[in-house]
Design a protein around this motif. Sequence first.
Motif, PDB file in Angstrom:
ATOM      1  N   ASN A  55       0.840  -1.200   0.000  1.00  0.00           N
ATOM      2  CA  ASN A  55       0.000   0.000   0.000  1.00  0.00           C
ATOM      3  C   ASN A  55       0.874   1.248   0.000  1.00  0.00           C
ATOM      4  O   ASN A  55       1.766   1.371   0.838  1.00  0.00           O
ATOM      5  CB  ASN A  55      -0.904   0.036   1.246  1.00  0.00           C
ATOM      6  CG  ASN A  55      -1.943  -1.045   1.220  1.00  0.00           C
ATOM      7  OD1 ASN A  55      -2.608  -1.245   0.221  1.00  0.00           O
ATOM      8  ND2 ASN A  55      -2.084  -1.754   2.324  1.00  0.00           N
ATOM      9  N   PRO A  56       0.620   2.195  -0.895  1.00  0.00           N
ATOM     10  CA  PRO A  56       1.390   3.439  -0.897  1.00  0.00           C
ATOM     11  C   PRO A  56       1.061   4.261   0.358  1.00  0.00           C
ATOM     12  O   PRO A  56      -0.083   4.656   0.561  1.00  0.00           O
ATOM     13  CB  PRO A  56       0.949   4.154  -2.164  1.00  0.00           C
ATOM     14  CG  PRO A  56      -0.319   3.501  -2.580  1.00  0.00           C
ATOM     15  CD  PRO A  56      -0.371   2.154  -1.952  1.00  0.00           C
ATOM     16  N   VAL A  57       2.054   4.465   1.196  1.00  0.00           N
ATOM     17  CA  VAL A  57       1.847   5.114   2.494  1.00  0.00           C
ATOM     18  C   VAL A  57       1.252   6.509   2.336  1.00  0.00           C
ATOM     19  O   VAL A  57       0.290   6.866   3.030  1.00  0.00           O
ATOM     20  CB  VAL A  57       3.171   5.154   3.295  1.00  0.00           C
ATOM     21  CG1 VAL A  57       3.026   5.981   4.553  1.00  0.00           C
ATOM     22  CG2 VAL A  57       3.621   3.738   3.629  1.00  0.00           C
ATOM     23  N   SER A  58       1.776   7.312   1.420  1.00  0.00           N
ATOM     24  CA  SER A  58       1.264   8.682   1.249  1.00  0.00           C
ATOM     25  C   SER A  58      -0.200   8.697   0.836  1.00  0.00           C
ATOM     26  O   SER A  58      -0.975   9.532   1.303  1.00  0.00           O
ATOM     27  CB  SER A  58       2.099   9.436   0.217  1.00  0.00           C
ATOM     28  OG  SER A  58       3.394   9.657   0.721  1.00  0.00           O
ATOM     29  N   ALA A  59      -0.600   7.777  -0.017  1.00  0.00           N
ATOM     30  CA  ALA A  59      -1.997   7.714  -0.461  1.00  0.00           C
ATOM     31  C   ALA A  59      -2.922   7.324   0.691  1.00  0.00           C
ATOM     32  O   ALA A  59      -3.994   7.912   0.869  1.00  0.00           O
ATOM     33  CB  ALA A  59      -2.142   6.729  -1.613  1.00  0.00           C
ATOM     34  N   VAL A  60      -2.505   6.345   1.486  1.00  0.00           N
ATOM     35  CA  VAL A  60      -3.317   5.925   2.636  1.00  0.00           C
ATOM     36  C   VAL A  60      -3.401   7.066   3.654  1.00  0.00           C
ATOM     37  O   VAL A  60      -4.474   7.341   4.207  1.00  0.00           O
ATOM     38  CB  VAL A  60      -2.765   4.638   3.273  1.00  0.00           C
ATOM     39  CG1 VAL A  60      -3.522   4.304   4.557  1.00  0.00           C
ATOM     40  CG2 VAL A  60      -2.844   3.478   2.289  1.00  0.00           C
TER      41      VAL A  60
END
Length: 102
Positions: A55-60
């Motif tokens: 999971n892309p951390v910035s997007a989450v």
Amino acid sequence: MATFTRRLNGYIYLVHNIDPNTKLRISTQMSIDDPSDWDTKAHRPKNPAYTYHGNPVSAVMGRYMNAFTKTLVLMESLTRDNVSEFKVKFFSFLTPEDTVGR
């Protein structure tokens, strides 16, 4: 307004000051193990492409902030007395992919 912080254990939390003595902390259940990968001034990973279990951390983190804002607008206020209700409504705005490990 809320910000993100990386705790010493590496986990990222959404943090909001309810009042001078009370903080709301919501764990994202994502961690960044290496402290040098976290930008303490921007409250974000240094690399926007950083992922945690795919999971892309910035997007989450963006979705967590969006859920926080929607919940705050819906409830109109956040006090010590309604933190539990706030968290229930907050998590209703997130998808299962956003709540990795919950």
